[in-house]
Design a protein around this motif. Sequence first.
Motif, PDB file in Angstrom:
ATOM      1  N   VAL A  69       4.428   9.613   5.575  1.00 25.21           N
ATOM      2  CA  VAL A  69       4.438   8.565   5.799  1.00 25.21           C
ATOM      3  C   VAL A  69       4.303   6.883   6.185  1.00 25.21           C
ATOM      4  CG1 VAL A  69       1.865   6.867   5.534  1.00 25.21           C
ATOM      5  CG2 VAL A  69       1.689  10.013   6.148  1.00 25.21           C
ATOM      6  N   ARG A  70       4.979   7.000   4.528  1.00 26.89           N
ATOM      7  CA  ARG A  70       5.885   5.518   4.561  1.00 26.89           C
ATOM      8  C   ARG A  70       7.655   5.769   5.257  1.00 26.89           C
ATOM      9  NH1 ARG A  70       5.439   7.117  -0.972  1.00 26.89           N
ATOM     10  NH2 ARG A  70       7.419   6.427  -1.253  1.00 26.89           N
TER      11      ARG A  70
ATOM     12  N   SER B  55       0.402   6.489  -0.159  1.00 27.50           N
ATOM     13  CA  SER B  55       1.305   7.164   0.814  1.00 27.50           C
ATOM     14  C   SER B  55       2.340   8.007   0.466  1.00 27.50           C
ATOM     15  CB  SER B  55       0.902   6.581   1.326  1.00 27.50           C
ATOM     16  OG  SER B  55       2.165   5.747   2.121  1.00 27.50           O
ATOM     17  N   THR B  56       1.704   9.010   1.024  1.00 28.11           N
ATOM     18  CA  THR B  56       3.742  10.313   0.840  1.00 28.11           C
ATOM     19  C   THR B  56       4.553   9.568   1.314  1.00 28.11           C
ATOM     20  OG1 THR B  56       2.674  10.889   3.030  1.00 28.11           O
ATOM     21  CG2 THR B  56       1.810  12.106   1.401  1.00 28.11           C
TER      22      THR B  56
ATOM     23  N   GLU C 192       0.925  -1.177   0.109  1.00 32.39           N
ATOM     24  CA  GLU C 192      -0.270  -0.270   0.108  1.00 32.39           C
ATOM     25  C   GLU C 192       0.550   1.637  -0.621  1.00 32.39           C
ATOM     26  OE1 GLU C 192       0.840  -0.690   4.683  1.00 32.39           O
ATOM     27  OE2 GLU C 192       0.236  -1.797   2.454  1.00 32.39           O
TER      28      GLU C 192
END
Length: 171
Positions: free
Chosen positions: A36-37, A32-33, A28
């Motif tokens: 966030v990762r 995400s940014t 996923e």
Amino acid sequence: MSSQNRLPTTITATDYGPAGVDGPAGAEGGASTPTVRLERFFARTSGEAYDAISRLWINARHLSRYRPLLRDRVAEQEAAWRGRLEGVIREGVGRGEFRTEDPYVTAIQILVVLDGLGVHANTEHRDRPEAVTRMAVTTAERELGLPRGALTGDATGALTGDATGEAAGDA
């Protein structure tokens, strides 16, 4: 040496490697940014499960000194992990989320701290001070120009201070 006491000669990041950086959240991750990762990455690079992986990597690195095939696989997996982390950092710089002059060097700095914490996990198991357990996150936040807590979901520094997370006037 019995087969049950041998390390596999084909170590892969997905099987044994440190927390993946493909997102660093896995499949996923692309949605995400980079911030966030990295937050998910650091959540996965602490605790007993990660300490166990770190111990395996300590053994793999040691044994790779004597086994050319294992040495090649360890080097390949470490380069892949470093490259994925650098890619997330580079993407974050490109999107204006991070500030660093050299994403490659920043990735190495983060991984060196994680390696040091991995060795620490092999010698000490109790009462690690928060300043030690969050050392890799602190390094990343500092090197990426982020406020304290930005990679742990607790960005109090963003509300009250500058990019280092220090309150105004505390420097």
